[in-house]
Design a protein around this motif. Structure first.
Motif, PDB file in Angstrom:
ATOM      1  N   GLN A  42     -22.046 -34.069  21.724  1.00 22.08           N
ATOM      2  CA  GLN A  42     -20.758 -34.725  21.470  1.00 22.08           C
ATOM      3  C   GLN A  42     -19.999 -34.894  22.775  1.00 22.08           C
ATOM      4  N   VAL A  43     -19.564 -36.124  23.020  1.00 16.80           N
ATOM      5  CA  VAL A  43     -18.755 -36.434  24.198  1.00 16.80           C
ATOM      6  C   VAL A  43     -17.421 -36.963  23.699  1.00 16.80           C
ATOM      7  N   SER A  51     -14.578 -40.621  20.872  1.00 20.93           N
ATOM      8  CA  SER A  51     -15.628 -39.621  20.704  1.00 20.93           C
ATOM      9  C   SER A  51     -16.943 -40.344  20.449  1.00 20.93           C
ATOM     10  N   THR A  52     -18.031 -39.770  20.978  1.00 14.38           N
ATOM     11  CA  THR A  52     -19.337 -40.366  20.774  1.00 14.38           C
ATOM     12  C   THR A  52     -20.395 -39.272  20.879  1.00 14.38           C
ATOM     13  N   PHE A  53     -21.665 -39.657  20.657  1.00 10.24           N
ATOM     14  CA  PHE A  53     -22.780 -38.715  20.750  1.00 10.24           C
ATOM     15  C   PHE A  53     -23.894 -39.352  21.586  1.00 10.24           C
ATOM     16  N   THR A  54     -24.661 -38.524  22.253  1.00  8.94           N
ATOM     17  CA  THR A  54     -25.780 -39.042  23.036  1.00  8.94           C
ATOM     18  C   THR A  54     -26.904 -39.487  22.107  1.00  8.94           C
ATOM     19  N   ASP A  55     -27.690 -40.460  22.574  1.00  9.66           N
ATOM     20  CA  ASP A  55     -28.810 -40.952  21.771  1.00  9.66           C
ATOM     21  C   ASP A  55     -30.064 -40.129  22.071  1.00  9.66           C
ATOM     22  N   TYR A  60     -25.162 -41.948  26.863  1.00 10.48           N
ATOM     23  CA  TYR A  60     -23.902 -42.137  26.138  1.00 10.48           C
ATOM     24  C   TYR A  60     -23.008 -43.118  26.898  1.00 10.48           C
ATOM     25  N   GLU A  61     -22.010 -43.647  26.191  1.00  6.95           N
ATOM     26  CA  GLU A  61     -20.932 -44.441  26.775  1.00  6.95           C
ATOM     27  C   GLU A  61     -19.653 -44.071  26.056  1.00  6.95           C
ATOM     28  N   ILE A  62     -18.544 -43.987  26.806  1.00  9.92           N
ATOM     29  CA  ILE A  62     -17.271 -43.649  26.198  1.00  9.92           C
ATOM     30  C   ILE A  62     -16.145 -44.305  26.989  1.00  9.92           C
ATOM     31  N   GLN A  63     -15.077 -44.690  26.291  1.00  8.79           N
ATOM     32  CA  GLN A  63     -13.917 -45.292  26.914  1.00  8.79           C
ATOM     33  C   GLN A  63     -12.932 -44.196  27.328  1.00  8.79           C
ATOM     34  N   ALA A  64     -12.482 -44.247  28.586  1.00 11.49           N
ATOM     35  CA  ALA A  64     -11.526 -43.256  29.075  1.00 11.49           C
ATOM     36  C   ALA A  64     -10.754 -43.855  30.243  1.00 11.49           C
ATOM     37  N   GLU A  65      -9.705 -43.174  30.655  1.00  9.75           N
ATOM     38  CA  GLU A  65      -8.923 -43.625  31.793  1.00  9.75           C
ATOM     39  C   GLU A  65      -8.678 -42.457  32.749  1.00  9.75           C
ATOM     40  N   THR A  66      -8.262 -42.785  33.954  1.00 11.81           N
ATOM     41  CA  THR A  66      -8.005 -41.767  34.966  1.00 11.81           C
ATOM     42  C   THR A  66      -7.013 -40.731  34.442  1.00 11.81           C
ATOM     43  N   ASP A  68      -7.840 -38.514  32.089  1.00 14.10           N
ATOM     44  CA  ASP A  68      -8.382 -37.959  30.845  1.00 14.10           C
ATOM     45  C   ASP A  68      -9.343 -36.805  31.155  1.00 14.10           C
ATOM     46  N   MET A  69      -9.486 -35.900  30.192  1.00 16.57           N
ATOM     47  CA  MET A  69     -10.445 -34.800  30.308  1.00 16.57           C
ATOM     48  C   MET A  69     -11.567 -35.034  29.310  1.00 16.57           C
ATOM     49  N   LEU A  70     -12.786 -35.204  29.806  1.00 17.59           N
ATOM     50  CA  LEU A  70     -13.949 -35.364  28.935  1.00 17.59           C
ATOM     51  C   LEU A  70     -14.544 -34.001  28.634  1.00 17.59           C
ATOM     52  N   GLU A  71     -14.938 -33.810  27.377  1.00 17.45           N
ATOM     53  CA  GLU A  71     -15.604 -32.576  26.978  1.00 17.45           C
ATOM     54  C   GLU A  71     -16.988 -32.909  26.432  1.00 17.45           C
ATOM     55  N   TYR A  72     -17.949 -32.074  26.794  1.00 17.87           N
ATOM     56  CA  TYR A  72     -19.322 -32.232  26.356  1.00 17.87           C
ATOM     57  C   TYR A  72     -19.707 -30.994  25.558  1.00 17.87           C
ATOM     58  N   ARG A  73     -20.018 -31.174  24.264  1.00 17.44           N
ATOM     59  CA  ARG A  73     -20.270 -30.054  23.368  1.00 17.44           C
ATOM     60  C   ARG A  73     -21.654 -30.161  22.735  1.00 17.44           C
ATOM     61  N   TYR A  74     -22.356 -29.019  22.736  1.00 14.94           N
ATOM     62  CA  TYR A  74     -23.677 -28.959  22.118  1.00 14.94           C
ATOM     63  C   TYR A  74     -23.933 -27.514  21.721  1.00 14.94           C
ATOM     64  N   ALA A  75     -24.369 -27.305  20.501  1.00 16.88           N
ATOM     65  CA  ALA A  75     -24.568 -25.952  19.978  1.00 16.88           C
ATOM     66  C   ALA A  75     -25.503 -25.149  20.879  1.00 16.88           C
ATOM     67  N   GLY A  76     -25.052 -23.962  21.272  1.00 17.22           N
ATOM     68  CA  GLY A  76     -25.858 -23.081  22.104  1.00 17.22           C
ATOM     69  C   GLY A  76     -25.744 -23.348  23.593  1.00 17.22           C
TER      70      GLY A  76
END
Length: 579
Positions: A42-43, A51-55, A60-66, A68-76
């Motif tokens: 999850q990004v 919010s989006t998920f990797t394939d 992945y691709e996500i819209q953001a601006e200067t 912003d804080m991006l978070e990358y989440r994955y179980a474990g």
């Protein structure tokens, strides 16, 4: 176009227009675990709707601006937090497993003290001991904890075994200082199969007694046999734990500068030198270096230019090559002028070029670039130090002093975030300016309270142009012992986040001049979340803060990943050979 803006205008314009450069854009990247792509990571934009998920390929691709804080989440896996900067377009991550450490609290009736509270009390409470898993209060700990504070520790005997043998009861020491040994707690294990204690020295775990440790460097010691604490070390902790805090680990004024001497680390394995790295250079650079004369080199440059016309790194490499050739400096400048648009409005690229100018002694050109960077990034703390250093290099110390004063003022009013680590570096730079350029800036040098830790030392300042860069800097002393500073999110998350929130990319290190011989500085470059190189600038000061102070600058292009490679060798902290 020649700049005519004054320093005041630069400051006012940059501050006035800060905040209007944010624009929504697409951030792309791929996520792996170091071996294979990670699907369904999850990004998201923290606090936003994106919010989006990797394939299946981890992309992945996500819209953001200067900002912003991006978070990358994955179980474990460890959750990654990456601020979006003005130059952010691609972010490729290697995620690592999330290994949770238990949060230690001390219980007194119904009162609980957090690790933050215990850490704040550490220097004032001699009953606190800092372990790999956090701070423990010996007076309130579960089970038995035998403690020695600094007032109880004297240089008894030759090594740590002698200290334990003479100061602690209920333990048995095996072996000698010469041959090595171990410690056994009474009541742990059986008579026929005793379990030996392990050693926790400033967070480093050792099975054998650290007889190499200078006992005069010990600040506090504790013998812990309670399973409430030893189980956290796993099976190796079943025989008890001997915790040692050294003066280096103590948050006061350390009496030793070389962190390697406190550890049983001796360099092993290959370290790539300049010759080894030749094969890893771009094809065009190898071709230029193999040319027989400058005319032939220009033909080669023209041949490769059509292929690399969109790459600013190609032109920067070509500029550096021709600048170093006899009679080639004019052509080198023409190369950069012809593709100036590749560098404009990109602070990371401008800084790479500015580093190069500083190494070449082209201080006026570097100053103009740092002015541009300052306008682009007035909210970055690093911009102020960079600009001040550039003014001083350009023989304008009064302007430099003004920048340092402005930085301190903006921190005081809250425009700039304060960082203790960065503030210390800035303070050293500012004090050095006022001390050695007192007449030029109208200061009284006798009233400048300099830091004795850096005074008269060999001081090294490392800066990198890309804040996403991850690497491990290794300092190897003349005796072959090394200390590694890890600039990675996995190992140094708090520092990385502070750097990005505050806006600085700098490290200060002081060599221990008491050790004669050759120091080697190595680096293991781990990438910058993109396919572009990172530029690292090393500034070396000999006899820092004295009338005999000498300064040298070297810039390194980091491209080869996951290989320990030599940056430079310093002999007796005075004469150096730098690749």
């Amino acid at each position: 176009m020649k700049k005519t803006l004054t320093l005041t205008a630069v400051l006012l314009l940059s501050l006035a227009f800060y905040g209007y450069s944010q624009e929504l854009r697409t951030i792309k990247g791929s996520i792996t675990d170091g071996n294979a792509p990670l699907n369904d990571v999850q990004v998201l934009v923290r606090g936003g709707a994106s919010s989006t998920f990797t394939d299946e390929e981890g992309k992945y691709e996500i819209q953001a601006e200067t900002g912003d804080m991006l978070e990358y989440r994955y179980a474990g896996m460890k959750t990654y937090k990456v601020p979006v900067q003005d130059v952010t377009r691609f972010l490729n991550l290697i995620m690592v497993p999330d290994i949770q450490e238990l949060q230690e609290v001390t219980v007194t009736s119904s009162r609980r003290k957090s690790q933050q509270q215990l850490a704040m009390e550490y220097r004032f409470n001699p009953k606190l001991i800092n372990t790999y898993f956090g701070v423990i209060d010996a007076e309130r700990a579960y089970g038995r904890v035998q403690m020695l504070s600094e007032d109880d520790i004297n240089p008894i005997g030759l090594c740590i075994l002698d200290v334990i043998r003479n100061r602690f009861t209920g333990v048995r020491t095996l072996g000698t200082c010469a041959t090595g040994g171990s410690v056994v707690f009474r009541g742990v294990g059986s008579i026929g199969n005793p379990r030996v204690a392990i050693f926790d020295v400033d967070g480093q775990i050792f099975r054998d007694a650290p007889t190499w440790l200078d006992v005069t460097l010990i600040k506090r010691m504790a013998l812990i046999s309670s399973v409430a604490y030893t189980t956290r070390y796993g099976a190796i902790g079943s025989g008890g734990v001997i915790v040692i805090n050294t003066v280096n680990g103590y948050q006061g004024d350390p009496t030793i500068k070389d962190l390697a001497r406190l550890r049983n680390n001796y360099l092993e394995g290959p370290v790539l030198d300049e010759n080894d790295l030749q094969a890893a250079q771009p094809e065009y650079l190898i071709a230029l270096q193999n040319s027989n004369n400058q005319q032939e080199a220009r033909v080669i440059f023209d041949q490769y230019q059509s292929r690399y016309s969109a790459s600013p790194y190609f032109y920067l490499d070509a500029y550096r090559y021709f600048y170093d050739q006899e009679g080639g400096r004019g052509f080198a400048d023409d190369i950069l002028r012809s593709r100036k648009e590749l560098f404009t409005e990109n602070a990371v690229l401008l800084k790479a070029l500015a580093f190069t100018y500083q190494e070449q002694g082209r201080y006026k050109e570097a100053l103009e670039l740092f002015k541009d960077i300052f306008i682009l990034r007035p909210h970055y703390s690093q911009s102020y130090m960079d600009l001040a250093v550039a003014y001083r290099d350009a023989d304008k110390p009064a302007r430099a002093a003004g920048i340092y004063a402005r930085y301190k003022y903006l921190v005081d009013i809250g425009f700039l975030l304060e960082s203790e680590a960065f503030a210390k570096v800035v303070q050293h730079e500012s004090d050095n300016l006022l001390q050695l350029e007192a007449d030029a800036v109208g200061a009284d040098a006798s009233k400048i309270a300099t830091d004795l830790f850096v005074q008269e030392s060999t001081r090294m300042v490392f800066e990198w142009n890309d804040s996403e860069a991850e690497f491990e800097l290794q300092f190897v002393n003349p005796e072959g012992q090394y200390y590694t500073w890890k600039h990675t999110f996995a190992d140094n998350e708090e520092r990385i986040l502070e750097e990005k929130e505050t806006g600085y990319s700098v490290l200060e290190y002081v060599l221990d001049d008491s050790l004669p011989g050759a120091w080697n500085i190595n680096i293991n470059y781990l990438g910058n979340k993109s396919i572009t190189p990172t530029y690292l600038k090393a500034t070396i000061y000999d006899n820092y803060g004295t009338p005999n102070q000498r300064k040298r600058v070297k810039t390194f292009k980091l491209r080869l990943k996951s290989k320990n490679q030599q940056l430079m060798s310093l002999v007796k902290a005075g004469n150096s050979q730098i690749r």
